[in-house]
Design a protein around this motif. Structure first.
Motif: not given
Length: 450
Positions: A94, A126, A128
């Motif tokens: 992350y 973010y 991911a």
């Protein structure tokens, strides 16, 4: 279409290491000397990391975005890692932060370029991603626990961000009304890691992030897609019992080399011990073969050493009585006598591997003893074995069994000078030694009356 193809690339890239692990992981969980793994039960394989650093809208390979000057921003991140092999791991990352740039750097004409957007600032909400991490330079023959290692990573995932742009002479505005953009991203990175102790590592790295879009900086200028970089420093914490080392610092080839040296030394010891055993066995055989007086009985069993040359001797090496030629005695041996002897042979059994006569054989031997005493007959006992085991030991066993029968008959009153006991070992088989039935026939004591 481009996004669909990129998704397939990411799936293949992340699945390939998993297939490799499934084929290479050592299934034995307690082997510390495994070259590629070591087993999940012997090493710590899970870890968590946190980091922070600086960002820029440019990368070392691929240049910058649509702005002439990259400004330094900030970033932060965290990850969870699963170390599958000492040189390979899967890492879920992350990351968040701010990336910014403007058009203040001139392109060689003494003034900044005139473009529709003067500056931007993107809030990275973010990323991911899932990456494969490959360790390099972890093999060190001088140190079994390296203190530093290089690594590289590549993966794929999703990024969420919202750019804000400032036009020339205007005020900052949102690039997109709702402020949220989601795009595929490919992170490619490298770094160096230092082992502080068995629990914690210092992680210094640099990641280039390539987006599948040209909207990260809020300005679509030129054919290339956007990218940004993240240089960071962080700490990594190994999970699990502290008594177990971290698998990523496992120097498999070096430990395997140590094991090979230990096995070589052990083999040398075993060969030396075998050599000593063979020498002792040869000495024992030579001792068994010594017959100083030449009477055919080894000195170990010879109870009458220095027997005159030419004398017939019994099983203990003692001279047999000379036959009385002055008064020859006619001995008549009937079919019943031979049948009685054959019955004794058929019923004769010994303890396995020994010369002890089993009690079930006593009755038939008693009848032979009575026959020898009644008719003053002589008896020759010839012991034989199969070819199982050592020749010298078989010779001794055959001799001992013939002597055991002689001792039993003498105990029943037979004149010992009337009995000759000889052992022939495995040299006179009457059947094939290749079958169990043949070997059973060869294990015998022959009776010859005269």
């Amino acid at each position: 279409m481009k996004k669909t193809m990129l998704r397939w690339v990411i799936c293949a890239m992340t699945a390939s290491p998993l297939l490799s692990v499934a084929q290479s992981t050592d299934p034995a969980p307690n082997k510390h000397s495994s070259l590629f793994g070591g087993g999940g039960m012997s090493y710590r394989t899970f870890s968590l990391g946190i980091n922070g650093g600086v960002t820029a809208p440019s990368v070392l390979i691929g240049g910058s975005n649509d702005f002439t000057k990259s400004k330094v921003g900030y970033g932060y991140g965290a990850y969870a890692k699963w170390q599958l092999l000492h040189f390979f791991a899967l890492r879920a990352d992350y990351m968040g932060g701010r990336i910014q740039g403007d058009q203040s750097r001139d392109l060689g004409n003494g003034r900044p370029p005139g473009r529709d957007v003067e500056s931007f600032e993107t809030r990275l909400k973010y990323t991911a991603t899932l990456s494969g991490v490959f360790n390099f330079a972890s093999i060190n023959w001088a140190y079994r626990k390296p203190i530093a290692q290089l690594y590289a990573s590549v993966g794929g995932g999703l990024a969420g961000y919202s750019p804000r742009i400032t036009p020339p002479g205007g005020s900052e505005t949102e690039y997109k009304t709702d402020g949220n953009i989601k795009e595929l991203i490919i992170p490619v990175g490298a770094g160096i890691k230092f082992r502080l102790n068995d629990f914690m590592n210092l992680d210094l790295g640099y990641t280039m992030n390539f987006l599948d879009a040209d909207n990260f900086d809020g300005f679509n200028y030129g054919p290339s897609k956007d990218r940004f970089s993240y240089g960071y420093a962080g700490l990594e914490f190994a999970l699990g019992a502290r008594t177990k080392p971290q698998l990523q610092w496992h120097n498999g080839p070096a430990i395997m080399y140590d094991d090979m040296l230990a096995q070589r030394d052990q083999l040398r010891l075993e060969l030396e011990a075998e050599k000593n055993n063979n020498a002792k066995l040869a000495a024992d055989v030579a001792k068994l073969q010594v017959d100083s007086d030449g009477d055919g009985v080894s000195d170990i069993f010879d109870k009458c050493p220095n027997t005159p040359a030419g004398d017939r001797v019994d099983g203990s090496g003692c001279s047999l009585p000379k036959p009385d030629t002055a008064r020859p005695v006619q001995v008549i041996i009937t079919d019943d006598d031979r049948r009685l002897v054959r019955n004794a042979i058929d019923n004769l059994e010994f303890e396995t591997g020994k010369s002890n006569i089993r009690p079930k054989s006593h009755a038939s031997l008693d009848e032979v003893a009575a026959l020898l005493i009644r008719k003053n007959l002589s008896l020759k006992l010839a012991g034989h074995t199969d070819n199982t085991g050592n020749r010298a030991l078989n010779m001794r066993l055959s001799k001992d069994r013939a002597e055991s029968v002689k001792s039993y008959l003498v105990g029943k009153g037979v004149n010992p000078s009337r009995i000759e006991a000889t052992g022939y070992g495995q040299d006179q088989p009457i059947a094939s030694n290749k079958t169990a039935a043949g070997r059973q026939q060869n294990r015998r004591v022959e009776f010859t009356i005269y």
